[in-house]
Design an enzyme around this catalytic site. Structure first.
Site: not given
Ligand code: XMP
Length: 593
Positions: A49, A76-77, A164, A166, A220, A368
């Site tokens: 964050g 992180c945060y 991170h 991710e 979609d 997606k």
């Protein structure tokens, strides 16, 4: 299930997507979610964050989540919050660390970093760091500026990462997340087995009611329309495609053809172009155009719904939308993407219908790439499933409108004297952190050879970092040196739409002919209001590689494709200049508006 608690970072969605790719279902919840609402979670990941844990208004988790006895990973945060909540210490660092950093493992037996090499590159973005670890925690990896890059209490399965895992820039990030997910003992999840759950939900929610399904021809809404037809039957579904006049060349007809080929015969097309074009006349501000297009879409939809449903009892009908997970959850995206959500899925009447339980969104828990996998699972053809995304406002945000040229910023840079450059007299949108930027594009010149030196790609990374007045770098493929540019007042009107539409058709056809359509994630083609001859305009090629549009790299196209594309584009009437956008996102966005 693994729950991602969102502490305000833009990456909460990336984390949840990574977990799903590891075949575990993952959901995002607010940072403050009480521990009592998390009892069905098998593990928790606390996202990063933008704030400091000691800021007075910073998001705070429920300390009881640390007593749930399930594995917890703070990023992180999220790591700072865990460290503080367990009695350790976090401090502001004199220097913010941002970008690539190498971390070195300090132990060879950490389960979290299992199968990672002794040293590897990671993506850091922080101004605070842990300075004292809580009791029971040990350090698994450090970097030159950060003694606690990966830490944890293996017994309690509580972990923290300063970097991170991710983001694609972190080497072995997926491995680290997999190591964590493996400790959670969560049930196996896949789209294949989730399909039955979605079908059950459709049956339960719709019952005997009918569905008016809003369709754009994108993946979609096509997957949602197909599923509704399969589950409820053709007599209970009516597809509706609203043509806003800003679609691609022959798009409405092509969508109709593709859907009919799927055996779906209940799609109707409403040509509403006159009302859209009327409301957009003389509007130049990008956000104003978006607002008008979004609102007009809702107005037209309301009229058609009234026409179709009006004769019947309103409660016998549900409104179907192809909304996907990032649009459902108020998190993650930039302020800019928060605006996108508002226009297309959550405006006015739709909110009222949602409150009455009259909206059905079968894909609202999916990303997606989940939707694409689902599309393949239910047998949709490759070209439907892998169509490039096309924004709802369509060509409306790909024609840069202006009544007069923008003033140029005072910008000088000491390139090698052989490098010729200029600044374009328009501004485009970019994104820096969570902030939207609106500034100019630097142009470099190569001419029709389309031979782009590596140095130009490096300039595209460097220049937006050193000045606020530039957020994009493009290369001019039609000319090898700057020319005087003639400005033409440009608005959303049939003449400019037809130029943008023709250019888009040329580009997409070339990509298809060379078998390269699937090699890029999306390929915006943008019309700019100036050319080297009076009355002419320019085209920008903006192919990107991305996974989910939150970050993107400019796609490097082969020289021969560029040469063919510009030859054809320059043959089109009123187009005399072609640029190729080299900028990644951030600092630029994918679209120019
Ligand atoms: P940006 O330009 O923000 O785009 O990097 C990210 C993705 O979102 C699409 N996009 C939109 N889609 N309505 C939409 O439905 C919009 O107003 C809109 N603006 C951008 C864009 O095409 C890209 O895929």
């Amino acid at each position: 299930m693994i729950t991602v608690l969102d502490f305000g970072g833009q990456y909460a969605h990336l984390i949840a997507r990574c977990v799903r790719r590891l075949n575990v279902y993952s959901e995002i919840k607010e940072a403050e979610t009480p521990a009592s609402d998390l009892t069905d979670s098998h593990g928790l990941i606390l996202s990063g964050g933008p704030q400091s844990v000691f800021d007075s208004d910073s998001p705070q988790g429920d300390p009881d989540i640390l007593k749930l006895g399930i594995p917890i990973l703070g990023i992180c945060y999220g790591m700072h919050w865990i460290i503080s909540a367990l009695g350790g210490q976090v401090r502001k660092q004199p220097k913010r660390e941002y970008g690539h950093t190498q971390v070195h493992q300090t132990t060879s037996d950490s389960a979290l970093l299992n199968q990672c090499p002794p040293s590897f590159n990671v993506w850091m973005s922080h101004g605070d760091s842990a300075t004292i670890l809580p009791a029971g925690f040990s350090v698994f990896a450090k970097s030159d500026h950060c003694p606690y890059a990966a830490v944890g209490d293996e017994k309690k399965k509580q972990f923290g990462l300063q970097f991170h895992p991710e983001v694609a820039h972190t080497e072995h990030g997926m491995q680290i997340l997999e190591n964590f997910v493996c400790q959670c003992n969560a049930p196996y999840w896949s789209i294949g087995n989730y399909l039955e759950h979605i079908k059950d939900q459709i049956r339960q929610q719709a019952g005997q009611r009918k569905v008016l399904m809003l369709t754009s021809g994108g993946v979609d809404s096509t997957v949602a329309l197909t599923l509704l037809n399969q589950v409820l039957g053709v007599d209970h579904v009516q597809g509706l495609l609203i043509d806003n006049g800003l679609m691609r060349k022959n798009e409405a007809a092509k969508v109709m053809q593709a859907i009919t080929a799927l055996g779906i015969n209940n799609l109707m097309v409403e040509d509403a172009s006159p009302i859209f074009l009327d409301r957009l006349a003389n509007v130049t501000d990008p956000e104003e155009k978006r607002r008008i297009i979004g609102n007009t879409f809702i107005d037209v939809k309301d009229q058609v719904v009234q026409r179709i449903i009006g004769k019947d009892d309103e409660n016998n009908w549900l409104l179907g939308q192809g909304t996907i997970y990032p649009d459902t959850i108020e998190t993650g995206g930039t302020k800019h993407s928060a605006g996108i959500k508002l226009h297309h899925n959550r405006s006015g009447k739709v909110q009222e219908l949602i409150a009455k339980g009259l909206v059905i969104e079968p894909l609202s828990d999916l990303y997606k790439d989940d939707v694409r996998e689902l599309g393949e699972t239910i047998g949709l053809p490759h070209e439907v499933v892998w169509r490039h995304p096309f924004p709802g406002p369509g060509l409306g945000v790909r024609i840069l409108c202006a009544s007069k040229p923008e003033l140029l910023p005072d910008f000088k840079i000491n390139f090698n004297p052989d490098v010729k450059y200029s600044i374009l007299p328009v501004r485009s949108v970019g994104v820096q952190g969570d902030e939207r930027t609106y500034s100019h594009a630097l142009t470099l010149y190569v001419g029709k050879s389309c031979d782009i030196p590596d140095a130009f790609w490096q300039i595209a990374v460097q220049v937006p970092n050193i000045t606020d007045s530039i957020n994009r770098v493009v290369v001019c493929l039609s000319h090898n040196q700057p020319h005087t540019l003639w400005f033409t007042p440009t608005f959303i009107e049939p003449s400019s739409i037809s130029l943008a539409r023709e250019a888009d058709a040329i580009v997409i056809a070339t990509m298809e002919r060379y078998g390269l359509y699937d090699s890029v994630w999306q390929f915006p083609v943008v019309l700019l209001p100036f050319g080297v001859m009076p009355g002419n305009r320019s085209i920008v090629l903006r192919p990107v590689e991305s996974r989910e549009a939150m970050t993107a790299n400019a796609a490097k196209l082969k020289r021969e494709i560029l040469v063919t594309m510009i030859e054809q584009l320059l043959r089109a009437p009123e187009i005399d200049t072609v640029f190729y956008d080299l900028t990644s996102k951030p600092p630029a966005t994918i679209e120019w508006e």
